[in-house]
Design an enzyme around this catalytic site. Structure first.
Site, mmCIF file in Angstrom:
data_model
loop_
_atom_site.group_PDB
_atom_site.id
_atom_site.type_symbol
_atom_site.label_atom_id
_atom_site.label_comp_id
_atom_site.label_asym_id
_atom_site.label_seq_id
_atom_site.Cartn_x
_atom_site.Cartn_y
_atom_site.Cartn_z
ATOM 1 N N SER A 102 0.804 -1.216 0.000
ATOM 2 C CA SER A 102 0.000 0.000 0.000
ATOM 3 C C SER A 102 0.845 1.278 0.000
ATOM 4 C CB SER A 102 -0.959 -0.037 1.182
ATOM 5 O OG SER A 102 -1.819 1.057 1.151
ATOM 6 N N ASP A 247 -1.191 1.468 -4.043
ATOM 7 C CA ASP A 247 -2.053 0.437 -4.621
ATOM 8 C C ASP A 247 -3.435 0.961 -4.999
ATOM 9 O OD1 ASP A 247 -2.753 0.742 -1.924
ATOM 10 O OD2 ASP A 247 -3.556 -1.282 -1.808
ATOM 11 N N ASP A 249 -6.000 2.339 -3.453
ATOM 12 C CA ASP A 249 -7.240 2.281 -2.676
ATOM 13 C C ASP A 249 -7.441 3.543 -1.846
ATOM 14 O OD1 ASP A 249 -5.357 1.753 -0.766
ATOM 15 O OD2 ASP A 249 -6.312 -0.050 0.030
HETATM 16 MG MG MG Z 1 -3.459 1.511 -0.068
#
Ligand code: MG
Length: 472
Positions: A102, A247, A249
């Site tokens: 992440s 990533d 998100d």
């Molecule tokens: Mg993330």
């Protein structure tokens, strides 16, 4: 490099650790094998990864584990985390694995496990996998039952098309917004530029080439890592700046004046615009989220339900309450009828959609929301003592805080409300420290509450540390 014998365990977001020290191919293989044992031989699993230097190595090891446990693997290559969630549902798979750390620094990597509905494993499911790994059960199947392997190309393009189908593309296209996009060299490089060009945005790109070393900027889209983006928004007179994490998100936004926007405000703006005509619906968010979300919810007749920190907690509660929208204060947006994953790219699309429908710049849209001052602090603790006292520190903080509070929430640390102002103290799940969050309607109150929160937390740590010292 020497290997850390203390294997990393599952935290609030799967397994995380430094590649080839904590997170080795051996460990990744074990995770894949135990995932196969958990799902059962013959099941289909989608595997995706981010752009990190170690991601291919870790993903390949996970795939070996899955195949050796009899699972059939569909390798979708470098994708964002929400695109993995999308692919699990689209390919009707039985589960998924995402290799990513992440927003962590480049030397880190991680493994997250996913269910067949595209939702991340709950904490209990992670514990079950951990237990299987600890027991060291042999899930290897016989040679003629080893799983099959297939590469699936084109997921990022399908994902972009599916997002474009969900909004009023013509309204956004007609505005031909000037946008500065900062992918930071992460997994969004393969989808976000295409999506924005599909929306007829005039794009200035920063870090939109994949870079596993994250040389352009750190993968966490915090204000201190986004100075280049802020400058570029101003120098190009753009309408919006967008910065994704590694990533995809999470996303941070910069308004047309080059100012960083608090994530809570974006969450509030999205709720305001998409739930305005749905009174009685529910928003699920975590204890860290600002009162601005409550203000908006109150205005449009929507209920807010709080959860502990962590994507799986938000998703579980959304399923339980039938909530339309969920999210974290750092713009981990989750939209019920899209995918059960936190979404950075879809959040960016919705912000452009709102700007186009309202025909107003972002700063103006946000100026209509109440403003809160925020402080996010931490108080360190001796690493040897921390596990022994962390729960008692929270209990004592609860006893020591001024008693004239209006509400107290103890689902994750302790959160105490004084009107709309609040203090939250919670133990970190990854480091020996306490996170202290304070929010207030004005700067003077913020400073006062900050002092109270820090003094109380430090006082509780000191009191308990002395007791532990006396016992030892
Ligand atoms: Mg993330």
């Amino acid at each position: 490099m020497s290997v850390n014998p203390l294997k990393p365990s599952f935290g609030t977001a799967g397994i995380r650790g430094i590649a080839n020290r904590d997170l080795t191919p051996q460990l990744a293989l074990q995770v894949g094998l135990c995932m196969a044992g958990y799902l059962g031989s013959g099941k289909r699993v989608v595997v995706g990864r981010d752009t990190r230097v170690s991601s291919e190595m870790i993903a390949t090891a996970v795939i070996s584990g899955l195949l050796s446990g009899g699972c059939n693997v569909e390798d979708i290559g470098v994708v964002t985390t929400p695109a993995l969630s999308f692919a699990i549902k689209m390919l009707k798979a039985d589960g998924g694995v995402m290799v990513t750390a992440s927003h962590n620094p480049p030397e880190w990597n991680g493994i997250k496990l996913w269910n067949r509905d595209g939702a991340i494993f709950t904490r209990n499911q992670d514990r079950e996998i951990e237990e299987l790994m600890r027991k060291g059960v042999d899930y290897y199947v016989s040679w003629n039952s080893i799983g099959s392997f297939r590469r699936v190309e084109g997921i990022p393009d399908m994902y972009v098309r599916a997002i474009l189908n969900r909004i009023d593309v013509d309204a956004v296209r007609s505005r031909s917004y000037r946008v500065v996009l900062d992918c930071g060299g992460g997994a969004t490089c393969f989808s976000s530029p295409k999506l924005l060009r599909g929306l007829n945005c005039r794009l200035t790109t920063l870090g939109c080439e994949p870079d596993g070393f994250f040389r352009m900027r750190k993968p966490e889209p915090r204000p201190e890592n986004l100075s280049k983006l802020m400058e570029t928004v101003k120098s190009t007179s753009s309408d919006l700046g967008i910065a994704h994490d590694g990533d995809g998100d999470r996303t941070s936004f910069i308004d047309e004046n080059g100012n960083y926007v608090q994530g809570d405000k974006i969450l509030a703006l999205i709720c305001l615009n998409y739930l305005r005509n749905k009174p009685g619906s529910v928003i699920v968010t975590t204890v860290i989220t600002s009162s601005v979300v409550f203000d908006v919810a109150e205005k449009i007749g929507v209920k807010v339900v709080l959860t502990p920190v962590g994507e799986s907690c938000v998703v579980e509660k959304m399923k339980e309450t039938g909530a339309e929208i969920g999210g974290e204060e750092n713009i981990g947006l989750i939209v019920r009828d899209w995918v059960w994953s936190r979404e950075g790219i879809y959040a960016a699309t919705l912000v452009l959609d709102i700007m186009a429908r309202e025909k107003r710049p972002l700063s103006q849209l946000l100026s209509e929301l109440p403003n809160y001052e925020q402080a996010k602090l931490s108080v360190k603790c001796d690493g040897n003592i921390y596990p022994l006292i962390k729960h008692d520190v929270i209990r004592i903080v609860g006893e020591m805080l001024p008693r004239d509070y209006d509400n107290i929430i103890t689902i994750d640390g302790i959160k105490v409300y004084y009107g709309r102002n609040w203090i939250l103290v919670r133990p970190s799940g990854t480091e020996p420290l306490f996170r202290v969050f304070v929010e207030a309607e004005d700067k003077t109150t913020l400073e006062k509450l900050k002092r109270v929160a820090l003094d109380t937390t430090m006082g509780a740590i000191q009191e308990l540390s002395e007791k532990v010292d006396n016992r030892l």
